[in-house]
Design a protein around this motif. Structure first.
Motif: not given
Length: 129
Positions: A11-19
């Motif tokens: 998930a975090l490797a995808l652009p503009e993604t945050g947790e």
């Protein structure tokens, strides 16, 4: 089989993604829109499941039902999600490659159109990144 660390990494490797935490559990968002999340089952769900459960956005109810029919050992739903475009995934029963595809497809559904197009133009398609 997949783990929460796999979910986080993909998930975090995808652009503009945050947790962030949502209802006390991790959720991954693109531009403030959740696309995958930890969804432990509750007593009110009327279903007992061992192991980690991942909630995943899908295109529509038809896609959800097709995924469940294709592999009911991995994908399922509960009444809480009736009519809602999301499927539940038994994380400990899905392979990392399939998880990558499912998470990327969910991201593509929630990402702004331009961001999704830029991502697809720079990769070999869903699950390639």
């Amino acid at each position: 089989m997949a783990t929460w660390e796999d979910v986080r990494r993909i998930a975090l490797a995808l652009p503009e993604t945050g947790e962030k935490l949502s209802w006390g559990t991790p959720a991954w968002q693109v531009k403030g829109k959740s696309f995958v999340w930890d969804r432990p089952l509750r007593k009110s769900d009327g279903r007992a499941e061992d192991g980690p459960i991942l909630g995943v956005r899908v295109a529509d109810e038809g896609v959800k039902q097709a995924m469940i029919a294709d592999d009911p050992a991995v994908f399922f739903t509960i009444p809480h999600f009736d009519g809602y475009p999301a499927v539940l995934v038994r994380l400990d029963r899905i392979g990392v490659d399939e998880l990558d595809e499912v998470v990327t497809e969910a991201w593509l559904l929630k990402a702004p159109k331009r961001l999704a197009q830029e991502f697809l133009a720079g990769s070999d398609g869903p699950g390639a990144g």
